[in-house]
Each structure stands twice: as structure tokens, then as C-alpha cells.
Design a protein around this motif. Structure first.
Motif, short mmCIF file in Angstrom:
data_model
loop_
_atom_site.label_atom_id
_atom_site.label_comp_id
_atom_site.label_asym_id
_atom_site.label_seq_id
_atom_site.Cartn_x
_atom_site.Cartn_y
_atom_site.Cartn_z
N GLY A 59 0.85 -1.19 0.00
CA GLY A 59 0.00 0.00 0.00
C GLY A 59 0.89 1.23 0.00
O GLY A 59 1.65 1.45 0.94
N GLY A 60 0.81 2.01 -1.06
CA GLY A 60 1.60 3.24 -1.16
C GLY A 60 0.75 4.43 -0.73
O GLY A 60 -0.34 4.67 -1.26
N ILE A 61 1.24 5.17 0.27
CA ILE A 61 0.44 6.25 0.85
C ILE A 61 0.68 7.55 0.09
O ILE A 61 1.82 7.96 -0.16
CB ILE A 61 0.76 6.42 2.35
N ASP A 62 -0.41 8.22 -0.25
CA ASP A 62 -0.44 9.48 -0.99
C ASP A 62 0.51 10.50 -0.36
O ASP A 62 0.41 10.76 0.85
CB ASP A 62 -1.89 10.00 -0.90
N ALA A 63 1.43 11.08 -1.07
CA ALA A 63 1.68 10.92 -2.49
C ALA A 63 3.07 10.34 -2.77
O ALA A 63 3.24 9.58 -3.72
CB ALA A 63 1.59 12.27 -3.18
N ARG A 64 4.07 10.68 -1.94
CA ARG A 64 5.40 10.12 -2.23
C ARG A 64 5.45 8.62 -2.01
O ARG A 64 6.27 7.91 -2.61
CB ARG A 64 6.48 10.86 -1.43
N VAL A 117 0.48 -3.42 -6.13
CA VAL A 117 0.50 -2.19 -5.34
C VAL A 117 -0.88 -1.55 -5.36
O VAL A 117 -1.59 -1.61 -6.37
CB VAL A 117 1.58 -1.22 -5.87
N LEU A 118 -1.26 -0.97 -4.23
CA LEU A 118 -2.53 -0.26 -4.13
C LEU A 118 -2.25 1.16 -3.63
O LEU A 118 -1.59 1.33 -2.60
CB LEU A 118 -3.46 -0.98 -3.15
N ALA A 119 -2.75 2.14 -4.36
CA ALA A 119 -2.59 3.54 -3.93
C ALA A 119 -3.61 3.85 -2.84
O ALA A 119 -4.81 3.67 -3.03
CB ALA A 119 -2.79 4.47 -5.12
N VAL A 120 -3.12 4.29 -1.70
CA VAL A 120 -3.98 4.76 -0.61
C VAL A 120 -4.10 6.26 -0.80
O VAL A 120 -3.14 7.00 -0.55
CB VAL A 120 -3.39 4.40 0.77
N ARG A 121 -5.28 6.69 -1.24
CA ARG A 121 -5.39 8.05 -1.78
C ARG A 121 -6.05 9.03 -0.83
O ARG A 121 -6.83 8.64 0.05
CB ARG A 121 -6.19 8.00 -3.08
N LYS A 122 -5.74 10.30 -1.02
CA LYS A 122 -6.43 11.33 -0.27
C LYS A 122 -7.88 11.39 -0.75
O LYS A 122 -8.19 11.02 -1.88
CB LYS A 122 -5.74 12.68 -0.46
#
Ligand code: AMP
Length: 213
Positions: free
Chosen positions: A90-95, A111-116
Motif C-alpha cells: 500500500g503506497g500512501i499518498d503521495a510520495r 500495489v494499491l494507492a492509498v489516496r487522499k
């Protein structure tokens, strides 16, 4: 679904000391050279920005570090190595998006984007958490992927108070997954993010930082 966590941020101007390794020992399976190279790039290229995004905060801008090919490569290897078995990053927004994609490739998982809030089409899981002034929210999709039983590595650039990591882990839990490790480039120890993660996610979650400040 929306939930309010109690993660009040208390960011202060307490980050002026030079960057130091969080642990002199290399992470398991990480070559000492790779970790040393990552730490040298972080020390050399991190840009310190006073009073951003609010007065009293010294922002650690790691953007220049990631723009260095050697620095980026060694950081990705160091973030991934020693990781327990995971199914997803899980990649945390944004970097965390930049780091998470590369770490997932290194580990051979997705990979899953954890978005704002507000960036993903509905339906979404939403977790709202407190900031020093106001609040923030993170989201992941509820449809199109099954996260049940997935073991997740969360990746971000900086661990400060830990509120963001706990919010991301709460989202994963709502979706049926669980976080086994949080990997960051830099940990701001004065803000006690590790303790917040232990309280908010669990004592079995590994917190892995390449450097501490
Ligand atoms: P926290 O929820 O307090 O752990 O904050 C972590 C998130 O905020 C990460 O996504 C970081 O990118 C960002 N962040 C917080 N404090 C800083 C800081 N002093 N320098 C750079 N990024 C920060």
C-alpha cells in the motif's frame, strides 16, 4: 464508511539535528553497502524547509533524494529487504506512490494507492483522522479487488506522528486485509509515531525506517 481516529498531530520544529541511521545494523538480507548508500543519499540530498506546511514544522523534502538514480535504487532495495511475506504493497499518498510501486516490483507483488479523499470513484472505504489543524481522510476502493486476508506492507516517505499510517491500516482492516509492516525512509522519533502505530495497529506490526531524525 467514515471513521474518525484520534490521531492528533503535534508537529513541531524539532527536526534540525542531522539525519542519523535509525539502526546501525543492516536490516535482514540487506547488504550493508546498499543501506549505507541509501543513508548517504538521504543525508546528502534531503532538503529541509522551515515552517512548511505550517509554522513550526520543518518539512523533510525527500524529493531530491528520489531524483538521484543511485539514491532511489538503494532506498527501494533497503525498504523492501527483510520484509516478512506480503501479498500487497500500500503506497500512501503521495510520495508513497513512487516508493510503493517500486518496492512492490522488488517484492514481486501488486500495489494499491492509498489516496487522499475525493480522488477515487465511488464506492470507497474512507477513514478520517485528526490533524493538528482540522482533519484529513484517506480512501481505497471497495469494489474491483478483494483484499480479504491479504498481508500488506505500507510504504511512505516520512513517519511523523503515525496518524497517517494508522488511518491507512484501518482502511486495510475495513477491507479485510491486515498490515504486517510499515516501511518509511525517515522516522521523526520526537513525534513517537512507532508508539502510535503499536497502539493503533498492533504490537506485531514491524516498523522499519532507514534513518531516524
Ligand atoms: P504523520 O501522520 O504525522 O505520521 O505524517 C506522515 C505523513 O505526513 C507522511 O505522508 C509524510 O509525507 C508527511 N509528513 C509529516 N510530517 C512531515 C515532515 N516533517 N516532513 C515531511 N513530510 C512530513
Amino acid at each position: 464508511m467514515s471513521r474518525s481516529g484520534g490521531c492528533t498531530h503535534a508537529r513541531r520544529a524539532c527536526y534540525s539535528s542531522p539525519v542519523t541511521p535509525s539502526d546501525d545494523r543492516p536490516a535482514a538480507n540487506t547488504s550493508h553497502d546498499t543501506l549505507a548508500e541509501a543513508r548517504a543519499a538521504i543525508a546528502r540530498h534531503t532538503r529541509l524547509v522551515a515552517d512548511f506546511p505550517s509554522p513550526g514544522v520543518q518539512f523533510k523534502d525527500l524529493t531530491p533524494v528520489l531524483a538521484e538514480s543511485g539514491g532511489f535504487a538503494s532506498i527501494i532495495t533497503a525498504l523492501a529487504h527483510g520484509c516478512p511475506e506480503v501479498d500487497l504493497v500500500g503506497g500512501i499518498d503521495a510520495r508513497g506512490f513512487l516508493l510503493g510501486g517500486a518496492v512492490a516490483r522488488e517484492l514481486g507483488v501488486g500495489v494499491l494507492a492509498v489516496r487522499k479523499k475525493g480522488k477515487l470513484p465511488p464506492p470507497v472505504h474512507t477513514v478520517t483522522y485528526d490533524l493538528e489543524y482540522g482533519s484529513a481522510a484517506l480512501e481505497i476502493p471497495t469494489e474491483g479487488l478483494d483484499l480479504t486476508g491479504r498481508r500488506v506492507l505500507l510504504v511512505d516517505d516520512v513517519l511523523a506522528t503515525g496518524g497517517t499510517a494508522v488511518a491507512a491500516a484501518t482502511l486495510m482492516r475495513e477491507a479485510g486485509a491486515h498490515v504486517v509492516r510499515v516501511s518509511v525512509i525517515m522516522e521523526l522519533t520526537a513525534l513517537a509515531g512507532r508508539a502510535t502505530i503499536t497502539r493503533g495497529i498492533g504490537s506485531d506490526v514491524e516498523v522499519h525506517a532507514l534513518v531516524a531524525d
